[in-house]
Design an enzyme around this catalytic site. Structure first.
Site, mmCIF file in Angstrom:
data_model
loop_
_atom_site.group_PDB
_atom_site.id
_atom_site.type_symbol
_atom_site.label_atom_id
_atom_site.label_comp_id
_atom_site.label_asym_id
_atom_site.label_seq_id
_atom_site.Cartn_x
_atom_site.Cartn_y
_atom_site.Cartn_z
ATOM 1 N N GLY A 10 0.829 -1.192 0.000
ATOM 2 C CA GLY A 10 0.000 0.000 0.000
ATOM 3 C C GLY A 10 0.865 1.244 0.000
ATOM 4 O O GLY A 10 1.716 1.404 0.882
ATOM 5 N N ALA A 11 0.655 2.112 -0.988
ATOM 6 C CA ALA A 11 1.444 3.338 -1.106
ATOM 7 C C ALA A 11 0.567 4.572 -0.959
ATOM 8 O O ALA A 11 0.901 5.647 -1.459
ATOM 9 C CB ALA A 11 2.183 3.364 -2.439
ATOM 10 N N GLY A 12 -0.571 4.409 -0.269
ATOM 11 C CA GLY A 12 -1.452 5.542 -0.005
ATOM 12 C C GLY A 12 -0.994 6.321 1.212
ATOM 13 O O GLY A 12 0.172 6.243 1.623
ATOM 14 N N VAL A 14 -1.506 6.123 4.536
ATOM 15 C CA VAL A 14 -0.938 5.393 5.668
ATOM 16 C C VAL A 14 0.345 4.692 5.260
ATOM 17 O O VAL A 14 1.348 4.723 5.991
ATOM 18 C CB VAL A 14 -1.957 4.379 6.234
ATOM 19 N N ASN A 99 -12.704 -3.303 1.004
ATOM 20 C CA ASN A 99 -11.347 -3.780 1.262
ATOM 21 C C ASN A 99 -11.208 -5.296 1.344
ATOM 22 O O ASN A 99 -10.135 -5.844 1.058
ATOM 23 C CB ASN A 99 -10.823 -3.163 2.564
ATOM 24 N N VAL A 120 -3.043 -3.383 8.907
ATOM 25 C CA VAL A 120 -3.470 -2.037 9.309
ATOM 26 C C VAL A 120 -4.820 -1.697 8.682
ATOM 27 O O VAL A 120 -5.573 -0.883 9.213
ATOM 28 C CB VAL A 120 -2.415 -0.990 8.895
ATOM 29 N N PRO A 123 -11.815 -2.472 8.355
ATOM 30 C CA PRO A 123 -11.900 -2.677 9.797
ATOM 31 C C PRO A 123 -10.929 -3.773 10.237
ATOM 32 O O PRO A 123 -11.065 -4.933 9.839
ATOM 33 C CB PRO A 123 -13.346 -3.082 10.032
ATOM 34 N N ALA A 150 -2.428 3.440 23.438
ATOM 35 C CA ALA A 150 -1.478 4.553 23.519
ATOM 36 C C ALA A 150 -2.218 5.869 23.729
ATOM 37 O O ALA A 150 -1.815 6.710 24.543
ATOM 38 C CB ALA A 150 -0.625 4.607 22.260
ATOM 39 N N HIS A 175 -11.277 -2.444 17.591
ATOM 40 C CA HIS A 175 -10.704 -1.148 17.229
ATOM 41 C C HIS A 175 -11.816 -0.384 16.525
ATOM 42 O O HIS A 175 -11.943 -0.393 15.307
ATOM 43 C CB HIS A 175 -9.502 -1.324 16.301
#
Length: 301
Positions: A10-12, A14, A99, A120, A123, A150, A175
């Site tokens: 993935g090169a977007g 994120v 996705n 990553v 969902p 965190a 998450h």
């Protein structure tokens, strides 16, 4: 080139921040960038090469394909298809339909891969499960609950007026909307937390929306969570990360202790309310998984 080999899919938004973070700390000796968009991949690799030289990073960056990922010690999946997220609730689940097929196709291409896979793509609890079930990979971890944890420790430290390293506490479960702060086991300087927990929990729930409203998508936080997890999954350091892993017949976030790269669950004792909240998250994720679309045979162009 010394150091582990890490692949980023993935090169977007994120993927770019994540790759830059890995190069800046020189975690991998070699970084392999894989994306369906060839021109974007070449451009990102060139930009990262410039960064590596300027920052005197020892990481060598190169473009690759799915076959190259098999020679990596770890793979980070940060792919995202183009879609408009119109969800007002369960926002992170808004990309499930878009996705899941492309992630499943990638998982097919990595069947039997023996390294660590960090997912990553949201969902994340559903996508990590889908990737693991299709690929058969034994070391798949979803990134999300460690970022929630965190944020939780940071907000609590701010309210208590102490540094975050004096706070101990976990956020487990989904998450997403059904995250479960483990208030009963949270401590500051080793003492139980008293007061202000409601404000902290509200701040935790509001933080993603604050980030989305300002910059469109969270990217730096997930990248930091990946770097922290990679260090432990690769056996570079020992420690605990809250990751999405199997929990009964679903996947959700629980604390995982890594020792020499070997993972072991280490969930804290839960109150009845916390246990019921975790079970509710599990039930919701179980139902949501049944609505994922069928797999495609190849990664769409």
């Amino acid at each position: 080139m010394n150091g582990p080999v890490v692949g980023v899919v993935g090169a977007g938004a994120v993927g770019q921040v994540l790759a830059a973070g890995l190069v800046s700390v020189a975690l991998p000796g070699r970084l392999v960038v894989v994306s369906r968009r060839t021109e974007q991949t070449r451009a990102l690799v060139a930009d990262l090469e410039d960064m590596a030289l300027s920052a005197r990073s020892r990481t060598r960056v190169e473009a690759g394909d799915v076959a190259d990922l098999r020679r990596c010690d770890a793979v980070v999946v940060a792919l995202r298809t183009d879609f408009t997220n119109s969800a007002v609730q369960d926002i992170r689940r808004g990309g499930a339909t878009a996705n899941a097929p492309v992630l499943g196709a990638l998982a097919r291409g990595l069947r039997g891969y023996e390294g660590s896979v960090l997912v990553v793509t949201n969902p994340v609890d559903l996508m990590a499960r889908r990737f693991a079930e299709v690929s058969g990979c034994a070391r798949v971890y979803g990134i999300g609950s460690n970022l929630d944890s965190a944020r939780y420790r940071l907000l609590l430290a701010q309210y208590a007026g102490v540094s975050p390293d004096r706070v101990r506490g976990h956020v487990i479960g989904e998450h997403g909307d059904r995250a479960v702060p483990c208030l009963s086991s949270t401590t500051v300087d080793g003492l139980p937390v008293e007061g202000r927990t409601r404000a902290v929990v509200e701040g935790l729930q509001e933080r993603p929306a604050l980030i989305r409203a300002g910059i469109g998508r969270t990217r730096c936080g997930p990248a930091g969570a990946v770097v922290s997890t990679l260090r432990k999954a690769l056996g570079l350091v020992d420690g605990v990360e809250e990751l999405s892993v199997p929990y009964g017949d679903v996947w959700l976030g629980i604390p995982i202790a890594f020792t020499g790269g070997v993972p072991a669950p280490c969930c804290p004792p839960l109150t009845r309310y916390e246990r019921l909240s975790l079970d509710s998250a599990a039930s919701s994720l179980r139902d949501a998984y049944t609505y994922l679309p069928a797999l495609t045979e190849r990664i769409p162009a």
